[in-house]
Design an enzyme around this catalytic site. Sequence first.
Site, short mmCIF file in Angstrom:
data_model
loop_
_atom_site.label_atom_id
_atom_site.label_comp_id
_atom_site.label_asym_id
_atom_site.label_seq_id
_atom_site.Cartn_x
_atom_site.Cartn_y
_atom_site.Cartn_z
N GLY A 75 6.56 2.83 1.15
CA GLY A 75 7.04 1.84 2.10
C GLY A 75 7.32 0.52 1.40
O GLY A 75 6.79 0.25 0.32
N CYS A 76 8.15 -0.31 2.01
CA CYS A 76 8.55 -1.56 1.36
C CYS A 76 7.38 -2.54 1.22
O CYS A 76 7.09 -3.01 0.11
CB CYS A 76 9.72 -2.21 2.09
SG CYS A 76 9.45 -2.48 3.86
N HIS A 77 6.69 -2.85 2.31
CA HIS A 77 5.54 -3.74 2.21
C HIS A 77 4.48 -3.14 1.28
O HIS A 77 3.87 -3.85 0.48
CB HIS A 77 4.92 -3.98 3.59
CG HIS A 77 5.80 -4.67 4.57
ND1 HIS A 77 6.14 -6.00 4.46
CD2 HIS A 77 6.42 -4.20 5.69
CE1 HIS A 77 6.92 -6.33 5.48
NE2 HIS A 77 7.11 -5.26 6.23
#
Length: 312
Positions: free
Chosen positions: A116-118
Amino acid sequence: MAKPKIYIDGKEGTTGLQIYDRLAGREDIELLLIDEEKRKDSEERRKLIHAADIVFLCLPDMAAIDAVALAEGSKARIIDASTAHRTAAGWTYGMAELSNAHREAIQKSNRVANPGCHATGFITSTYPLVAQGVIPKDYPMTVFSLTGYSGGGKKMIAEYESPEKPQSYFAPRIYGLTLKHKHLPEMQKICGLDFPPVFSPIVDDYYKGMAVTIQLQNRLLPGKPTAEDIYEKLAGWYDGQKLIKVHPFGYDGMIAAADMAGRDSLELIVNGHGEQTMVTALFDNLGKGASGAAVQNMNLMLGFEETAGLAL
């Protein structure tokens, strides 16, 4: 030798389109494209999945699970960009820079979960420090993350780009107020933490780019390291990596969350002094935070140059 066949299931979404943009001009692969009128036809998708060597899943979680079922009986190797399999048994977590073992696992795997990005920002800062004993596994971690609105997908992009958007959209907005964001399970598991971090995501009025920051009280860490000590640990861990770099210690300017927009690499910036440390991961949420990372994983799985087709 035949070129590897690649199919993007969900090419019309933000992540799928970005993957397609990185692959469309390459001559070392063959892209399999579905008829637009049949893109939700399960049998047509099954046919393309079974014809492919690599399949990218750029779908909502339940649709990604269904797509894996469509792949049963095929030789397709899957890279899932959804949240569905990031902590699932039998799936390899797709962040090669964490260790040689992670890179080798990706190269051999038939099932890779794209980060995921975060989570990418948190894990790149935290994993090496936990692995080296700098951060105890029971440390009370906190993290905040600034992101462009493209991370919210087509609906959020339309809201932010509408001429009628509310005045509140012109300022940063904190969300995930239940403190149960969907990236927390991978943040905790991949870093080997006893407890999930307190995580505050913030979306702002710019298209793409991300700055994910952890903050540490050095007196609570074993040996009470300084910020420069922590910088040395991270710089040593990522030395020689092509897509993750650690900025020289001592930077005292401003950090803009969109500074890495348009690039598929990531930069860590360490700030602080003897008592406190701040580590910021700066990257493109659609690049190293999503589509760029997915293409990097494909390159590793196919034995290509790791950075092929990526913007450094």
